[in-house]
Design a protein around this motif. Sequence first.
Motif, PDB file in Angstrom:
ATOM      1  N   ALA A  83       0.821  -1.211   0.000  1.00  0.00           N
ATOM      2  CA  ALA A  83       0.000   0.000   0.000  1.00  0.00           C
ATOM      3  C   ALA A  83       0.858   1.266   0.000  1.00  0.00           C
ATOM      4  N   TRP A  84       2.015   1.213   0.636  1.00  0.00           N
ATOM      5  CA  TRP A  84       2.900   2.374   0.714  1.00  0.00           C
ATOM      6  C   TRP A  84       4.315   2.011   0.262  1.00  0.00           C
ATOM      7  N   ALA A  87       7.609   3.949   1.155  1.00  0.00           N
ATOM      8  CA  ALA A  87       8.121   4.015   2.527  1.00  0.00           C
ATOM      9  C   ALA A  87       9.646   4.019   2.495  1.00  0.00           C
TER      10      ALA A  87
END
Length: 193
Positions: A83-84, A87
């Motif tokens: 999702a990220w 990061a």
Amino acid sequence: MLDYLAEHWWVLTVRGAAAILFGLVAVLWPGLTAVVLATVFGVYALVDGVFAGWAALRAQEGDRAPLVWEAVLGVVVGLIILAWPLATVLVLTVLLGLWAVITGVFEILTAYRLRREIQGEWLYIFGGALSVAFGLVIWLVPFGSAIAMSFAIGAYALVFGAALLVLSLRMRRLGPSAGGGSLRSGPAQEGPE
């Protein structure tokens, strides 16, 4: 649990092959950006978690807990990373270390439960101990570059995947098609278990 592992030895094979694939990507292409490496790891953690969950659903009730926790952790960490993907490497390091330590502990617990039922449970213990050690090392020893981290992650995944493949082959030999009968290596027990 031994009967389940012997009957579904291929689940360990898939998990081992996925780890080896991930390890090869990390070692052969160490210059990948942190985003690509994070995405590849996220996919691996998600696949590993799904297969651990499948194993938990098929295991006997008393043997489910370590597999359930391993599955939940793998899926959650995989989804968070996917999702990220932007990061930072620090966040990836923390998540990867957390995943490795907790997964390793649950693998050691599973091996402990199998210790009286099979010979060679040391492979599962070895894989679990390797995971714990790897998680602690990436937390405690800062890597100078993404390339060094990629090599370290790749080497861990290759060794861990190989241990799972060897264990899966041992489980396959214990399966019903290899001679039938009870899979337990200890003396026959009389009466209800």
